[in-house]
Structures are given as structure tokens and as C-alpha cells.
Write an enzyme that holds these catalytic residues in place. Structure first.
Site, PDB file in Angstrom:
ATOM      1  N   GLY A 107      57.396  26.848  -9.329  1.00 17.86           N
ATOM      2  CA  GLY A 107      57.293  26.291 -10.672  1.00 17.86           C
ATOM      3  C   GLY A 107      56.827  27.366 -11.625  1.00 17.86           C
ATOM      4  N   LYS A 130      50.917  22.315  -5.921  1.00 20.77           N
ATOM      5  CA  LYS A 130      51.276  23.484  -6.717  1.00 20.77           C
ATOM      6  C   LYS A 130      50.095  24.428  -6.751  1.00 20.77           C
ATOM      7  CE  LYS A 130      53.084  25.041 -11.160  1.00 20.77           C
ATOM      8  NZ  LYS A 130      53.659  24.647 -12.456  1.00 20.77           N
ATOM      9  N   LEU A 175      58.350  24.265  -1.075  1.00 21.70           N
ATOM     10  CA  LEU A 175      59.349  23.421  -1.743  1.00 21.70           C
ATOM     11  C   LEU A 175      60.062  24.154  -2.861  1.00 21.70           C
ATOM     12  CD1 LEU A 175      57.299  20.094  -2.000  1.00 21.70           C
ATOM     13  CD2 LEU A 175      59.145  20.609  -0.395  1.00 21.70           C
ATOM     14  N   GLY A 176      59.380  25.106  -3.476  1.00 16.84           N
ATOM     15  CA  GLY A 176      59.994  25.845  -4.573  1.00 16.84           C
ATOM     16  C   GLY A 176      58.946  26.513  -5.429  1.00 16.84           C
ATOM     17  N   ASP A 203      58.113  21.014 -21.702  1.00 21.68           N
ATOM     18  CA  ASP A 203      58.846  21.811 -20.711  1.00 21.68           C
ATOM     19  C   ASP A 203      59.907  20.967 -20.017  1.00 21.68           C
ATOM     20  OD1 ASP A 203      59.549  24.011 -19.245  1.00 21.68           O
ATOM     21  OD2 ASP A 203      57.837  23.939 -17.889  1.00 21.68           O
ATOM     22  N   ASP A 241      48.350  28.599 -21.652  1.00 25.02           N
ATOM     23  CA  ASP A 241      48.010  29.892 -22.228  1.00 25.02           C
ATOM     24  C   ASP A 241      47.834  30.946 -21.143  1.00 25.02           C
ATOM     25  OD1 ASP A 241      48.117  29.143 -24.854  1.00 25.02           O
ATOM     26  OD2 ASP A 241      45.959  28.812 -25.065  1.00 25.02           O
TER      27      ASP A 241
END
Length: 387
Positions: free
Chosen positions: A82, A102, A79-80, A195, A222
Site C-alpha cells: 500500500g 499494514k 498480500l501486497g 485516495d 504527511d
């Protein structure tokens, strides 16, 4: 980007994104806060009946999915990308539920990965029509999989690329959803997003707009700190000069994102009158910038986002006036709302509460558009209709 343009005249640094002590609501949640039963939560949120129905339907699906593992998921395509990871569309083989997974690869100690999954568990408490749903997270070797609600309209940056720019009425709907999503995170979950940008605003063919990828896990952020260059470009000026993060920083990012959706490009450096004339098919003499400036500054040798080195862009955000919109092209309500979001001084920016009573917000809040935005998303992304 040309290496010859990598200037850093202010000596700016890429600041840390977490582990800062500041005002209430600024911290990263280590453990899920205690919450009322889901029925009481939904009542408190003042949702419409369709919102309650869709949220309850999703919660019922989620209840049927307990443990997650790599063996349970079938990959159905990318899908892409991140922050620090790639997102795939996956199918739960047993429950036949479509998810967005993800995948974050981290070369860290197993104890760190376990702590990240523990911190992510707070997402189970997020039950809002303005926040992407969370199914769970699991570890497979050095990979952390975060399984989320699948949004078939993808993200607003993809919608914008296909549509060119978004109409003012749709940006109005988006503003309502994002303000309510940020308010929910701050008031109910006790975290900030950290974000906010178009790629973290997801949409679907029902016309829903939801936030994702917020900073719930400090350890995860982090661990991926070196991959946050895209995030830096949406950071508020005070963050780039070392000040701590507050909700006002999220509001800057929100305002910058809405301007981007309206004009069809990231608004740093600010478009010149000539560029605005080209974007909106007008004569340059017809363009009048809302803040009264004669024109956007010609900045060094770079006057497009693609031509700017990262520190040149950060220097621009700190030193130059915030982006503004042309009068007459947009309504006075829109211009006023966005100008309150992108004030350079944090204390001069509007609060979430003030934004929720602003005329631009109230114009679109709880107004039935009879499926117009949903139809726009479906057509733009070319979502197949159910047979």
C-alpha cells in the site's frame, strides 16, 4: 520510464495532501466524533438484514480482541503493498482471527508515531458495510501496524489484472458501494477519502465491496508524502494546479477508477479508437467516442500509461480532455454517469447526492444478484472454499 521523458511544461508540483482548510467535511479527523449507539447507527444506515448480520458478527469478533502487539500475530504471507507500507495476512494467535496487517516504517520521533496511532483511533467509529473494519493499531520500534478486516478477494486492481476488465453490471455494484462508502465517511465521520483508486477498493467472497486506506490521519499522510506517486495519478485536475481538496476531488478519482475497471487499464492517456477496437474486438470504424471527439489525442511520444513520466501524466490530466468511453460498447446510463464524475471543472461534477439518484446507480442499488458477483470474485482470485 525513460529519464528523457521527464517533462514538466506546466511547472506542476506534487501538492500536499493534507492540512488544508476548506469546506465542511474536508478536514482530517483529529478525534472521533461523538456517535449514537451502534444499534441506532445501523438503523440510520438503512442496511439489509444480511448486511446487519455480517456487520454484527464482525463487531462481536472485534469485541474479543482488545490489545494488539507483535507477539500476538503470526505472519501468513504478503498480500501486497500500500502507500508507504506492506500488507500481510496475519493470524491472531489467541483468538484465531485472520486480519490484514499494514506495516508502515517511519523514521520519525516517538511522539509523532504516538500521535498517528491516536489519530487512527477514529477508525474504531467506522461501522459500515462499505468500509473495511479496523481492529486497532500499535507501535513496534519504528513500525506502525494497522490491523484491519481481512478481505479474501483482495483489491479490485488485482481482480482486474486477473480478469482483464470487469463487466458493466459488476462495475454498477461497485459504484453503489463506493458512493455509499464515501457518503458515510463524509456525513458520519466528517472526513474525505483522499485516495480513491482500485487498489483501495477491497472485495471478498461474500460479494462485499469496501473502501480502505482513507486519509483519517493527517500526520501519517504527511509522514509518507514522498511515497504517494501512485495516488497522484488519480488526483483531480484542480489538485494538480494547487486548489484545495473537496469531495468533488474524490468523485473525479472515483470516476477515473470505474473507467479503469471497465476498460482494463488506467485511462490516462485516453485510449485511441484503434486501442478501443483492439480491447473490445471491433473494427476501428465501429468505435464512436461518447463525447463526440474524433479520436484521443496523440500525446507527445507516449500513448500508454507505462511510457509516461509522472509529470507528463499530470500534464495530460490538467490539459487534455477527460477520458471517455465508446458508444454502443457501454450503455448510455453508464457513459452518462461516468461523464458526470470526470468533468474537468469541479463545480460541474456531480455531487454524491446526485450520483445516488442517477439512473445508473439506482439500476444496481439494493438489487439481489443472487451471488453472481461473489462467485466472480471467488473464481477470479481462486479463493479456497470452506471444507
Amino acid at each position: 520510464m525513460s529519464s528523457g521523458k521527464r517533462r514538466n511544461p506546466l511547472g506542476l508540483s506534487l501538492p500536499p495532501t493534507v492540512n488544508e482548510n476548506s469546506e465542511s467535511g474536508d478536514g482530517v479527523a483529529d478525534e472521533a466524533p461523538s456517535q449514537a449507539p451502534i444499534e441506532d447507527q445501523l438503523k440510520k444506515l438503512g442496511l439489509t438484514e444480511p448486511q446487519k448480520q455480517r456487520l454484527n458478527e464482525w463487531l462481536q469478533v472485534k469485541e474479543g480482541i482488545q490489545d494488539l502487539s507483535e507477539d500476538m500475530l503470526r505472519n501468513e504471507g504478503e498480500l501486497g503493498h500500500g502507500n508507504g507500507g506492506v500488507v500481510h495476512k496475519v493470524m491472531h494467535k489467541v483468538k484465531n482471527v485472520v486480519m490484514a496487517r499494514k506495516l508502515v516504517h517511519l523514521e520519525v520521533k516517538p511522539s509523532v508515531r504516538q500521535q498517528i496511532v491516536k489519530e487512527l483511533s477514529v477508525l474504531h467509529k467506522c461501522n459500515s458495510p462499505y468500509i473495511v473494519g479496523f481492529y486497532g493499531a500499535f507501535i513496534d520500534n519504528n513500525d506502525i501496524s494497522i490491523c484491519m478486516e481481512y478481505m479474501d478477494g483482495l483489491s479490485l486492481d488485482i481482480v482486474m489484472k486477473k480478469a482483464g476488465r470487469l463487466p458493466e453490471k459488476f462495475v454498477g455494484r461497485i459504484s453503489v458501494a463506493v458512493v455509499r462508502g464515501l457518503t458515510y465517511l463524509k456525513d458520519e465521520i466528517k472526513i474525505l477519502h483522499r485516495d480513491v483508486k482500485p487498489s483501495n477498493m477491497l472485495v471478498n467472497s461474500n460479494g462485499e465491496i469496501k473502501l480502505c486506506d482513507f486519509g483519517v490521519s493527517g500526520m501519517l499522510i504527511d509522514s509518507m508524502a514522498n511515497s504517494f506517486v501512485g495516488t497522484r495519478s488519480y488526483m483531480a485536475p484542480e489538485r494538480l494546479t494547487g486548489s484545495h481538496y473537496t469531495i468533488q476531488s474524490d468523485i473525479w478519482s472515483f470516476g477515473l477508477s470505474l473507467i479503469e475497471l471497465l476498460i482494463g487499464r488506467y485511462p490516462v492517456p485516453a485510449p485511441t479508437k484503434a486501442e478501443y477496437a483492439q480491447i473490445f474486438g471491433l473494427q476501428e470504424s465501429e468505435i464512436e467516442l461518447a463525447d463526440g471527439r474524433t479520436d484521443a489525442p496523440e500525446y507527445q511520444t507516449s500513448n500508454t500509461p507505462a511510457a509516461m513520466a509522472i509529470f507528463e501524466m499530470l500534464d495530460y490530466i490538467v490539459n487534455e480532455p477527460p477520458p471517455t468511453l465508446p458508444k454502443k460498447v457501454f450503455s448510455e446510463e453508464t457513459i452518462a454517469f461516468l461523464s458526470k464524475c470526470v468533468k474537468k471543472v469541479p463545480g460541474e461534477r456531480a455531487t454524491l447526492k446526485a450520483l445516488s439518484t442517477d439512473p445508473f446507480f439506482t439500476k444496481y442499488a439494493d438489487v439481489d444478484d443472487h451471488g453472481e458477483f461473489a462467485a466472480f470474485v471467488t473464481k477470479t482470485i481462486d479463493i479456497p472454499r470452506p471444507v
